[in-house]
Enzyme design. Structure first.
Site, short mmCIF file in Angstrom:
data_model
loop_
_atom_site.label_atom_id
_atom_site.label_comp_id
_atom_site.label_asym_id
_atom_site.label_seq_id
_atom_site.Cartn_x
_atom_site.Cartn_y
_atom_site.Cartn_z
CE LYS A 122 17.91 8.50 28.46
NZ LYS A 122 17.73 7.39 27.49
CG HIS A 167 -1.87 -1.19 1.20
ND1 HIS A 167 -2.90 -1.32 0.31
CD2 HIS A 167 -1.87 -2.32 1.94
CE1 HIS A 167 -3.52 -2.47 0.52
NE2 HIS A 167 -2.90 -3.10 1.50
C1 G6P Z 1 12.89 11.27 24.38
C2 G6P Z 1 14.04 10.28 24.40
C3 G6P Z 1 13.54 8.88 24.06
C4 G6P Z 1 12.42 8.47 25.00
C5 G6P Z 1 11.29 9.51 25.02
C6 G6P Z 1 10.33 9.24 26.15
O1 G6P Z 1 12.42 11.38 23.08
O2 G6P Z 1 15.04 10.66 23.47
O3 G6P Z 1 14.60 7.95 24.17
O4 G6P Z 1 11.90 7.24 24.60
O5 G6P Z 1 11.83 10.82 25.24
O6 G6P Z 1 11.02 9.42 27.36
P1 G6P Z 1 10.66 8.69 28.70
O7 G6P Z 1 11.69 9.19 29.68
O8 G6P Z 1 9.27 9.13 29.06
O9 G6P Z 1 10.74 7.23 28.46
#
Ligand code: G6P
Length: 623
Positions: free
Chosen positions: A618, A505
């Protein structure tokens, strides 16, 4: 998103702040700054760029002082520049402020303060706080901070020093993380325990609208009306060297290799015998509540969301509870209907992601019970959840989440199995097999890591290609999505994670020799269908990397056309990533490991900043 650190004691504050900021650098990295109070004056250094630039600046223009605050910034209001970097000073230059978070009503406050004669030097929201503290300062820094905070809306953790109160460091928070580190004749503040773990393992975790007055030999916690607060000392449970690279080139590589041990930690005290029930301390749900459940909603952001998609699959297949998984930012925007006996499972490594926290609050307000699957202890999400199951992964520093992802799935598998057992929803033999397979997984993870060179050799063949497609079906569809996310976020190669069932698709139009396809084709329900997809790709001269179960003899030659031109990929066997056998339902854990390694080595071969990919942070503490 930004990182803050502060010190008060008898040693030189700039060096301690800089060392702490280095451990926080993953939170934000477009600029940095440090301020000290020395000889009754504030002295400040700011730089744009990474912390090495700050090091050079301090070499050229040393800072001296035994009380100081530092900041590493990831721009939200105002571009990365020296003027916009923290610390920000009050109009009279006597007060310095570092901030993590966003002040929502800063425009209004800025207009008001400008009208009162305060001159703004930056475009940031933070600067209003520096001027507000000056406005309210009448010789007592803490009192001025409390009055200023009363004017603010939004999220913040502040560290504040004042040239006229040279023996005091004041810190306050609302929604953004903040800890006060306890030393001997010296004390610290930080937005993350990891920043000061090198100095102390004893901290106070500060709560919303609490303020800390910190001197060399004392820490007083109060609310904003200055009523004293008693707080237990929290002992940081990981060793000082846990936040260092430990011989690996990157944190991401170290964290990929930490997975077997982290899995053992996650199992400890919960599952040791496939014949016995799983014990999940912290879940905080009675058997009756589990039996009554009518719906489970998983919500998270980023990698944690992909783990949530696996969680949904497991919950529905094993516990037979209708389940859905939603991106936190989307869940909150669609005003979901929450029926009685709905459980919301929130997944987050940091426990501080703003969208996830708000989705949690919305679901709670609508009557859902909320349990969270978290890594960081005592985070904001932990404190607002009805129950918490920790994944026990230890600190994760690399921006690209690796061990947190596999441990989130590991933990949710235990929750789903536990629910299935309580509800009598799954075949006891299947439950036993899954428990045994979970117990074997740390060993399998070790085996997979021992095969790293094979994955590296495949990375070497494909790292220069500009495009990639990750395909899978069923419980491994999230593995494809996560594999693609890993690759794109650290290598900047365009990568799409797609259901193989959707190939025809659209995505098949992309297939050509310069796009490599990673096809997840481990043993299980969707095996035959995946074979057909590989053939379709090979027939269009698309190179295939197949993730398959050890001993599979069919996949290497799938789609091979012996009559094709030998230079055509259709005439070449598929590149193979072998994974040891495990039950399909928990194969996303094992499949993830070589896909993390593949992304890692491709990015490394391209010379990218693996632990600090461009534009990413992060922990995303803004919506
Ligand atoms: C950011 C990080 C990811 C992570 C996401 C959620 O985008 O770069 O690696 O999965 O946040 O963060 P959390 O701390 O809620 O798992």
């Amino acid at each position: 998103m930004c990182g803050i650190v502060g010190y008060i004691g008898t040693r030189q504050a700039p060096q301690i702040c800089l060392a702490g900021l280095r451990r926080l650098e993953y939170r934000g990295y477009d600029s940095a700054g440090i301020a000290v109070v020395h000889d009754g004056e504030l002295d400040v250094r700011k730089v744009v760029g990474k912390l090495d630039t700050m090091d050079e600046e301090l070499e050229k223009n040393p800072l001296v002082g035994t009380i100081g605050i530092g900041h590493t910034r990831w721009a939200t209001h105002g571009k990365p520049s020296v003027e916009n970097s923290h610390p920000h000073l009050s109009d009279n230059g006597r007060i310095a402020v570092v901030h993590n978070g966003i002040i929502e009503n800063y425009q209004e406050l800025r207009e008001q303060l400008t009208g009162e004669g305060y001159e703004f030097k930056s475009q940031t929201d933070t600067e209003v706080m520096a001027h507000l503290v000056q406005k309210y300062y009448e010789g007592n820094l803490r009192a001025a901070v409390c009055r200023a905070v009363a004017d603010l809306e939004g999220a913040f953790a502040f560290g504040i020093i004042c040239a006229d109160s040279p023996g005091e460091l004041v810190a306050v928070r609302r929604f953004s993380p903040l800890v006060v580190g306890i030393g001997e004749g010296e004390n610290y503040i930080a937005s993350d325990m990891g920043a000061i773990r090198q100095e102390t393992d004893r901290v106070y975790v500060i709560d919303d609208d609490e303020v800390a007055l910190i001197t060399t030999d004392g820490i007083e916690l109060t609310d904003l009306d200055l009523n004293p607060i008693e707080r237990e000392v929290f002992v940081i449970p990981w060793p000082a060297d846990a936040a260092q690279k430990g011989g690996h080139k990157h944190f991401m590589h170290k964290e990929i290799h930490e997975q077997p041990d982290a899995m053992r930690n996650c199992l400890a005290g919960r599952l040791s015998d496939p014949g016995k029930p799983i014990k999940l301390e912290g879940l905080n749900m009675t058997e009756q509540e589990i039996k009554n459940l009518r719906r489970v909603v998983f919500t998270a952001c980023g990698t944690a969301y992909h783990a949530g998609l696996v969680g949904r699959f497991l919950m529905e297949s094993l516990a037979r509870i209708p389940s859905e998984a939603d991106l936190a930012a989307e869940l909150r925007s669609r005003d979901p209907v929450v029926l009685d006996n709905t459980l919301c499972i929130v997944i987050s490594q940091s426990g501080e992601t703003a969208d996830t926290l708000v989705a949690l609050r919305d679901m709670k307000a609508k009557g859902a019970k909320v349990i969270s699957v978290l890594n960081v202890v005592d985070s904001s999400i932990a404190r607002e959840s009805d129950g918490v199951v920790y994944i026990q992964a230890g600190p994760e520093i690399g921006v690209a989440s690796t061990k947190a992802y596999t441990l989130q799935i590991f933990t949710m598998a235990m929750i789903a199995i536990h629910f299935a057992e309580v509800r009598g929803a799954a075949d006891p033999e299947l439950i036993r097999t899954l428990k045994q397979d979970l117990l074997n997984t740390p060993k399998l993870a070790e085996e997979l890591l021992a095969r790293e060179d094979d994955v590296k050799a495949i990375a070497a063949k494909h790292y220069e290609k500009p495009n990639s497609l990750y395909l899978a079906r069923g419980v491994n569809l999230p593995s494809a999505m996560e594999g693609a996310l890993k690759l794109k976020e650290i290598s900047y190669i365009h990568a799409e994670g797609y259901s193989a069932g959707e190939m025809k698709h659209g995505p098949i139009a992309l297939v050509e020799p310069n796009l490599f396809t990673v096809a997840i084709v481990v043993e299980g329900e969707v095996y035959e269908k995946m074979i057909a997809n590989i053939m379709e790709i090979k027939a269009r001269s698309g190179p295939v990397i197949a993730v398959a179960t050890d001993g599979d003899e069919q996949i290497p030659a799938t789609g091979l056309d012996e009559d094709a031109d030998p230079d055509d990929v259709a005439a070449q066997p598929n590149d193979m990533i072998w994974v040891p056998p495990t039950h399909e339902l928990i194969s996303p854990i094992t499949v993830a490991i070589p896909l993390q390694l593949l992304a890692y080595h491709i990015a490394d071969m391209r010379g990218e900043h693996i632990d600090q990919p461009r534009n990413l942070a992060k922990t995303v503490t803004v919506e």
